[in-house]
Design a protein around this motif. Sequence first.
Motif, PDB file in Angstrom:
ATOM      1  N   PHE A 322       0.854  -1.186   0.000  1.00 18.12           N
ATOM      2  CA  PHE A 322       0.000   0.000   0.000  1.00 18.12           C
ATOM      3  C   PHE A 322       0.888   1.234   0.000  1.00 18.12           C
ATOM      4  N   ASN A 323       0.628   2.139  -0.925  1.00 19.62           N
ATOM      5  CA  ASN A 323       1.272   3.446  -0.949  1.00 19.62           C
ATOM      6  C   ASN A 323       2.795   3.349  -0.956  1.00 19.62           C
ATOM      7  N   GLY A 324       3.324   2.362  -1.694  1.00 21.14           N
ATOM      8  CA  GLY A 324       4.766   2.223  -1.772  1.00 21.14           C
ATOM      9  C   GLY A 324       5.385   3.224  -2.744  1.00 21.14           C
ATOM     10  N   SER A 325       6.677   3.399  -2.651  1.00 20.90           N
ATOM     11  CA  SER A 325       7.389   4.308  -3.562  1.00 20.90           C
ATOM     12  C   SER A 325       8.446   3.521  -4.333  1.00 20.90           C
ATOM     13  N   ILE A 326       9.618   3.309  -3.733  1.00 20.70           N
ATOM     14  CA  ILE A 326      10.664   2.528  -4.403  1.00 20.70           C
ATOM     15  C   ILE A 326      10.178   1.121  -4.687  1.00 20.70           C
ATOM     16  N   TYR A 327       9.428   0.557  -3.744  1.00 17.39           N
ATOM     17  CA  TYR A 327       8.923  -0.803  -3.954  1.00 17.39           C
ATOM     18  C   TYR A 327       8.039  -0.885  -5.195  1.00 17.39           C
ATOM     19  N   PHE A 410      10.841  18.601   4.741  1.00 20.36           N
ATOM     20  CA  PHE A 410      10.160  17.769   3.749  1.00 20.36           C
ATOM     21  C   PHE A 410       9.118  16.856   4.380  1.00 20.36           C
ATOM     22  N   MET A 411       9.296  16.497   5.666  1.00 20.67           N
ATOM     23  CA  MET A 411       8.299  15.654   6.314  1.00 20.67           C
ATOM     24  C   MET A 411       6.985  16.402   6.538  1.00 20.67           C
ATOM     25  N   LEU A 412       7.051  17.716   6.680  1.00 17.88           N
ATOM     26  CA  LEU A 412       5.820  18.506   6.775  1.00 17.88           C
ATOM     27  C   LEU A 412       5.029  18.403   5.478  1.00 17.88           C
ATOM     28  N   VAL A 413       5.743  18.462   4.361  1.00 21.66           N
ATOM     29  CA  VAL A 413       5.077  18.313   3.056  1.00 21.66           C
ATOM     30  C   VAL A 413       4.446  16.933   2.951  1.00 21.66           C
ATOM     31  N   TRP A 414       5.170  15.911   3.391  1.00 19.01           N
ATOM     32  CA  TRP A 414       4.635  14.550   3.288  1.00 19.01           C
ATOM     33  C   TRP A 414       3.430  14.358   4.207  1.00 19.01           C
ATOM     34  N   SER A 415       3.441  15.014   5.363  1.00 17.36           N
ATOM     35  CA  SER A 415       2.293  14.885   6.266  1.00 17.36           C
ATOM     36  C   SER A 415       1.024  15.448   5.632  1.00 17.36           C
ATOM     37  N   CYS A 416       1.188  16.285   4.619  1.00 19.22           N
ATOM     38  CA  CYS A 416       0.035  16.808   3.871  1.00 19.22           C
ATOM     39  C   CYS A 416      -0.295  15.913   2.680  1.00 19.22           C
ATOM     40  N   THR A 417       0.712  15.581   1.871  1.00 18.90           N
ATOM     41  CA  THR A 417       0.445  14.820   0.638  1.00 18.90           C
ATOM     42  C   THR A 417       0.086  13.364   0.905  1.00 18.90           C
ATOM     43  N   LEU A 436      -2.123   9.979  -8.334  1.00 16.79           N
ATOM     44  CA  LEU A 436      -2.094  10.622  -7.019  1.00 16.79           C
ATOM     45  C   LEU A 436      -0.860  10.210  -6.224  1.00 16.79           C
ATOM     46  N   LEU A 437      -0.460   8.942  -6.332  1.00 13.42           N
ATOM     47  CA  LEU A 437       0.748   8.505  -5.630  1.00 13.42           C
ATOM     48  C   LEU A 437       1.986   9.190  -6.204  1.00 13.42           C
ATOM     49  N   THR A 438       1.983   9.405  -7.517  1.00 11.63           N
ATOM     50  CA  THR A 438       3.093  10.115  -8.145  1.00 11.63           C
ATOM     51  C   THR A 438       3.165  11.550  -7.632  1.00 11.63           C
ATOM     52  N   ILE A 439       2.010  12.203  -7.555  1.00 13.41           N
ATOM     53  CA  ILE A 439       1.971  13.574  -7.026  1.00 13.41           C
ATOM     54  C   ILE A 439       2.479  13.600  -5.587  1.00 13.41           C
ATOM     55  N   GLU A 440       2.006  12.639  -4.788  1.00 15.29           N
ATOM     56  CA  GLU A 440       2.414  12.573  -3.379  1.00 15.29           C
ATOM     57  C   GLU A 440       3.929  12.530  -3.235  1.00 15.29           C
ATOM     58  N   TYR A 441       4.556  11.590  -3.950  1.00 21.29           N
ATOM     59  CA  TYR A 441       5.988  11.383  -3.757  1.00 21.29           C
ATOM     60  C   TYR A 441       6.846  12.399  -4.501  1.00 21.29           C
ATOM     61  N   VAL A 442       6.390  12.877  -5.630  1.00 27.30           N
ATOM     62  CA  VAL A 442       7.166  13.893  -6.362  1.00 27.30           C
ATOM     63  C   VAL A 442       7.287  15.163  -5.533  1.00 27.30           C
ATOM     64  N   LEU A 443       6.177  15.590  -4.926  1.00 26.40           N
ATOM     65  CA  LEU A 443       6.216  16.793  -4.097  1.00 26.40           C
ATOM     66  C   LEU A 443       7.145  16.607  -2.900  1.00 26.40           C
ATOM     67  N   VAL A 444       7.100  15.424  -2.305  1.00 27.36           N
ATOM     68  CA  VAL A 444       7.974  15.145  -1.153  1.00 27.36           C
ATOM     69  C   VAL A 444       9.438  15.153  -1.578  1.00 27.36           C
ATOM     70  N   LEU A 445       9.735  14.503  -2.703  1.00 25.84           N
ATOM     71  CA  LEU A 445      11.119  14.422  -3.162  1.00 25.84           C
ATOM     72  C   LEU A 445      11.646  15.785  -3.591  1.00 25.84           C
ATOM     73  N   ILE A 446      10.791  16.614  -4.171  1.00 22.62           N
ATOM     74  CA  ILE A 446      11.212  17.972  -4.528  1.00 22.62           C
ATOM     75  C   ILE A 446      11.614  18.739  -3.270  1.00 22.62           C
ATOM     76  N   MET A 447      10.785  18.640  -2.234  1.00 16.72           N
ATOM     77  CA  MET A 447      11.095  19.332  -0.984  1.00 16.72           C
ATOM     78  C   MET A 447      12.325  18.713  -0.314  1.00 16.72           C
ATOM     79  N   PHE A 448      12.472  17.406  -0.420  1.00 17.02           N
ATOM     80  CA  PHE A 448      13.628  16.715   0.138  1.00 17.02           C
ATOM     81  C   PHE A 448      14.916  17.222  -0.511  1.00 17.02           C
ATOM     82  N   ILE A 449      14.910  17.310  -1.836  1.00 25.67           N
ATOM     83  CA  ILE A 449      16.085  17.805  -2.563  1.00 25.67           C
ATOM     84  C   ILE A 449      16.345  19.265  -2.225  1.00 25.67           C
ATOM     85  N   PHE A 450      15.279  20.048  -2.134  1.00 24.78           N
ATOM     86  CA  PHE A 450      15.429  21.457  -1.764  1.00 24.78           C
ATOM     87  C   PHE A 450      16.053  21.584  -0.376  1.00 24.78           C
ATOM     88  N   ASP A 451      15.589  20.757   0.562  1.00 19.07           N
ATOM     89  CA  ASP A 451      16.141  20.779   1.918  1.00 19.07           C
ATOM     90  C   ASP A 451      17.626  20.439   1.908  1.00 19.07           C
TER      91      ASP A 451
END
Length: 471
Positions: A322-327, A410-417, A436-451
Amino acid sequence: MERRLSNALGILTIISAVLYGLFFSIERKEFSSLLIIYVLLFTLFGTLTYVLDKATKSNLKLLPDFIGKRFYGMPLLGGVFLIGLLLRFLLIDNTPHLSQDFFRFIWDGHQLINGFNPYLYLPDDVIASGATHIPNASFLHASMGELSSGLYTNYPPLNQLFFAAAAWLGGDSILSSIIWMRVFLILADVGIFIYGIKLLRLLGKSEWLITLYYLNPFTIIELTGNLHWEGMMAFFLLAAIYHLLKSQKVQSVLFMGSGILLKLLPVMVLPLLLRRLKFKKAVVYYLLVLVVVVAGFSLFVSQQLLDNYAASVGLWFGKFEFNGSIYYLVRYVGFKITGYNIIETAGKILPLFTFFIIVLISFIRKNEIPEILISSIMFSFFTYLMFSTTVHPWYLTIPLLFSIFTKYRFMLVWSCTIFLSYYAYSNTDFVESSLLLTIEYVLVLIMFIFDLYNNRVSLNNTRPIDVPQNL
């Protein structure tokens, strides 16, 4: 200025309270409506934290001095505490609707208070036997779902004791048991608020940062609202780290052991403590934690328990997704190559990557420095989630909490997405949306890279802080 800030905080709190009430009146299949309210709550949350930041700089008082001074001499923090408490207690008698796990919690609790080891009996078998010791047994059995009723419980001993306490206090009433579980989880958030402020002060950071967790809609909805015990685990782990940094080893061991007895996952933190404690002291610390954990499991231990527990935990890695990313990327490639779902293989291999990365974090990063240790905890849990086959929203609790003590957001972003994952519950087949899962993780990864870019001057260059002993 102060009046305008006070009015703004009052209005934001009232609107938030109304939206929380509306949120929990909507069925989880109505995903669009829930998503809109969730986004609005996060918008209000962002506005609220901004106003609180302004209020902090203006020395605004939300409570009289004789009350406010009890909150570390800061009346504003007392007001923040009461706002968070109010929003949580508004949900006190709500029945969770985004998760049905609480039915199993109540079931296990009644098993234990009636003298039955909850690890040894399947709900399906108890129902089939015609046993009558569990109040509302048929309703609880039907409501927990076929997946839960056909598996042995995988909740560790301390969690079982909380379930039993709620079942005993609630008696034959499901609602009363729900209320007592909610009270326990609210108390855990109170503990996080208190220890969070202590740790922020220890690190020389602004106390208002605790609002990023305490007033976050994610924590209020998933922990208080949906009765997930990651909040209690987060309290134990936070207290363990605080006492460790204060060189209060006994308290740290007890809290760490309690966290493991509640959810097991704090075990991942132990390797990260090696550089902080040094080898000999680390070995002693690990052994003492082991004693606490073994003592907790000894109340239930048997060969059948070990077999049942291992089988239940193993299913999470080899059967559920459920809701996996790399997997999900690995599964896609695997399916193209083999023509079938490779979850049984991937579920065994991906945890090895998690283990390897945590070991690297343990030895490469300067975890003797408090802020680096805390960020290492955050990164370790983030790694675990990124390689997991199953990522339910409430799994984010630990990395979200520890992120507020760092420069990473970036975890704040993930807590929303993360709420986008609930789309699966809006259809009878529980089919996830790839978009939707792509949107969820892309936004998190963008913020992660920015951080990472924004904090490219490594924390390894940070000097260790002096830890005062009187906080």
